[in-house]
Design an enzyme around this catalytic site. Structure first.
Site, PDB file in Angstrom:
ATOM      1  N   ASN A  96       0.819  -1.227   0.000  1.00  0.00           N
ATOM      2  CA  ASN A  96       0.000   0.000   0.000  1.00  0.00           C
ATOM      3  C   ASN A  96       0.848   1.270   0.000  1.00  0.00           C
ATOM      4  O   ASN A  96       0.714   2.150   0.838  1.00  0.00           O
ATOM      5  CB  ASN A  96      -1.020   0.003   1.151  1.00  0.00           C
ATOM      6  CG  ASN A  96      -0.395  -0.024   2.528  1.00  0.00           C
ATOM      7  OD1 ASN A  96       0.746  -0.439   2.704  1.00  0.00           O
ATOM      8  ND2 ASN A  96      -1.136   0.425   3.527  1.00  0.00           N
ATOM      9  N   ASP A 306       3.482  -5.325  11.951  1.00  0.00           N
ATOM     10  CA  ASP A 306       2.626  -4.319  11.290  1.00  0.00           C
ATOM     11  C   ASP A 306       3.200  -2.920  11.522  1.00  0.00           C
ATOM     12  O   ASP A 306       2.454  -1.957  11.751  1.00  0.00           O
ATOM     13  CB  ASP A 306       1.171  -4.406  11.749  1.00  0.00           C
ATOM     14  CG  ASP A 306       0.209  -3.662  10.805  1.00  0.00           C
ATOM     15  OD1 ASP A 306       0.664  -3.163   9.760  1.00  0.00           O
ATOM     16  OD2 ASP A 306      -0.988  -3.588  11.121  1.00  0.00           O
TER      17      ASP A 306
HETATM   18  O1  DOR Z   1      -2.886   0.053  11.443  1.00  0.00           O
HETATM   19  C1  DOR Z   1      -2.773  -0.146  10.245  1.00  0.00           C
HETATM   20  N1  DOR Z   1      -1.917   0.562   9.482  1.00  0.00           N
HETATM   21  N2  DOR Z   1      -3.520  -1.081   9.675  1.00  0.00           N
HETATM   22  C2  DOR Z   1      -3.541  -1.270   8.358  1.00  0.00           C
HETATM   23  O2  DOR Z   1      -4.233  -2.124   7.928  1.00  0.00           O
HETATM   24  C3  DOR Z   1      -2.762  -0.395   7.460  1.00  0.00           C
HETATM   25  C4  DOR Z   1      -1.627   0.183   8.152  1.00  0.00           C
HETATM   26  C5  DOR Z   1      -1.008   1.323   7.402  1.00  0.00           C
HETATM   27  O3  DOR Z   1      -0.720   1.197   6.213  1.00  0.00           O
HETATM   28  O4  DOR Z   1      -0.756   2.357   8.032  1.00  0.00           O
HETATM   29 ZN    ZN Z   2      -3.601  -4.623   7.676  1.00  0.00          ZN
END
Ligand code: DOR
Ligand code: ZN
Length: 425
Positions: A96, A306
């Site tokens: 992303n 994450d």
């Molecule tokens: O906390 C999050 N941040 N969850 C996600 O699914 C995307 C991610 C982001 O790209 O900042």
């Molecule tokens: Zn995610």
């Protein structure tokens, strides 16, 4: 050549827990022998790992490096430096970015940048759909050719069951894992945290646990239909874990990861401060208990951070308006030691597995400390006292709820392809 001397080698893949010397030559491990058995020729670099643990290089299956396109929040250079400080030797970066990594030229750009300025290995994840828009399937085969290790529309779920089926069918034939950000967007619409007493008290819109588990159930059914490898990202809810447990008992190729923040914090910890805002949100007490049980009993395959940097200008706004996400690299190991090992819930061996052999298995690779293997090692202390100060992070962002937290144990040195890329004390 680099000799890592007298460390306590913990290697889940070979079930080793012993004091050993590890000799690295070039980019690979050359020899592993009982401590004291390898004589260091004059001039050889020696790292004295006495009192430290030497593990296979940690792999993070879920990170956001923000390059290309959002370089004011992170770059491959700053993000991988933070990863190295956290003890990670390889990171899988989500697609992303801007533009989205949905084609081979973006994949190649990321790999080129990583080669030029990355401290650790960068393994890109390609988008499942064009622009991650959930309409047309992305050019997955071409991206695989270019070097992706999995596909995901992370940030969002694969939009429809029909498309998820198509992506799984395709990825099954390419033998790529499909990593799902499990979320029913209709149940999550407008929500900024988990639904419950705390969301009511704070006056913030909440999403129920089912916003995640409904999507996990959908995908487990589709994994059975297609035979695909499904990996559930940042699993946070007890009901989702039960779906994964059921899938595993049926022999389906379904696995999952849990983040340090979800096994450490719960919705009751959320303050009106965007450092507590991430997606999926911090869950209920009983969810955390279930995650801890799943981490112990093998239902959870990997710990993934994450790592989601957002520059202060974006994140330092009202809770409702702030983007989802927090930093993860530099606190992951210390939180795992604190919450999982020092609490008596997991052995050190099992914790190391969740950072090494577990994520390796998800990717279909093997990682162990043996001659001929890549020279990637994570050297850490299980008891050294230190305090995390986010202002010292090489990351461009500062969005951590763990700033100022004192820890016992954490990363000491990170070795990638036979080279020490980070050393802290
Ligand atoms: O906390 C999050 N941040 N969850 C996600 O699914 C995307 C991610 C982001 O790209 O900042
Ligand atoms: Zn995610």
């Amino acid at each position: 050549m680099l000799l890592i001397k007298n460390g306590r080698v913990i290697d889940p893949a070979s079930k080793t827990d012993a004091n050993l010397d590890v000799l690295l030559d070039g980019e690979k491990i050359k020899e592993v022998a009982p401590a004291g058995k390898i004589a260091a020729p004059h001039g050889m670099e020696v790292f004295d790992a006495s009192g430290l643990i030497v593990a296979p290089g940690f792999i993070d299956l879920h990170v956001h490096l923000r390059e290309p396109g959002q370089e004011s929040s992170e770059t491959i250079e700053t993000g991988t430096r933070a990863a190295a400080r956290g003890g990670f030797t390889a990171v899988c970066c989500m697609p992303n970015t801007k533009p989205v990594n949905d084609n081979a030229s973006v994949t190649r750009f990321i790999l080129d940048r990583a080669k030029a300025g990355g401290s650790v290995r960068v393994w890109p994840i390609g988008a499942a759909s064009v622009g991650s828009k959930g309409e047309a399937i992305a050019e997955i085969a071409a991206m695989k050719e270019a070097g992706i290790v999995a596909v995901s529309d992370d940030g969002k779920p694969i939009a429809t069951a029909k498309l998820a089926r198509q992506v799984m069918d395709y990825c099954r034939s390419l033998d790529l894992p499909v990593i799902e950000h499990s979320e029913d967007v209709s149940l999550a619409a407008g929500a900024v945290m988990r639904e419950g007493v705390t969301s009511t008290r704070l006056g913030l819109r909440g999403m129920p646990a089912a916003a995640e588990s409904v999507c996990v159930a959908r995908d487990v059914q589709l994994a059975e239909l297609t035979g695909a490898r499904l990996h559930v990202a940042h699993l946070s809810a007890k009901a989702s874990l039960e779906q994964v447990r059921w899938a595993k008992s049926r022999g389906l190729r379904v696995c999952c990861e849990v983040t340090p923040h979800h096994f450490t914090l719960i919705d009751e910890d959320v303050q009106y401060d965007s450092k507590f805002k991430m997606n999926p949100p911090l869950a209920a007490r009983e969810d955390r208990e279930a995650l801890l049980a799943g981490l112990a009993d093998g239902t959870v395959d990997a710990i993934a951070t994450d790592h989601a940097p957002h520059e202060p200008a974006l994140k330092d706004v009202e809770f409702d308006r702030a983007p989802f996400g927090i930093l993860g690299f530099e606190t992951a190991l210390a939180l795992a030691l604190e919450q999982l090992v020092q609490s008596g819930r997991l052995s050190l061996m099992r914790m190391v597995e969740l950072f090494t052999a577990g994520p390796a298995r998800v990717l279909g690779i093997e990682r162990k400390i043996a001659a001929g293997q890549p020279g990637d090692l994570t050297i850490f202390s299980a008891n050294h006292s230190w305090t995390y100060h986010v202002k010292e992070s090489p990351s461009k962002s500062r969005n951590s709820p763990f700033d100022g937290r004192a820890f016992k144990g954490g990363p000491t040195a990170t070795v990638v392809a036979g080279r020490v890329v980070h050393r802290s004390h």
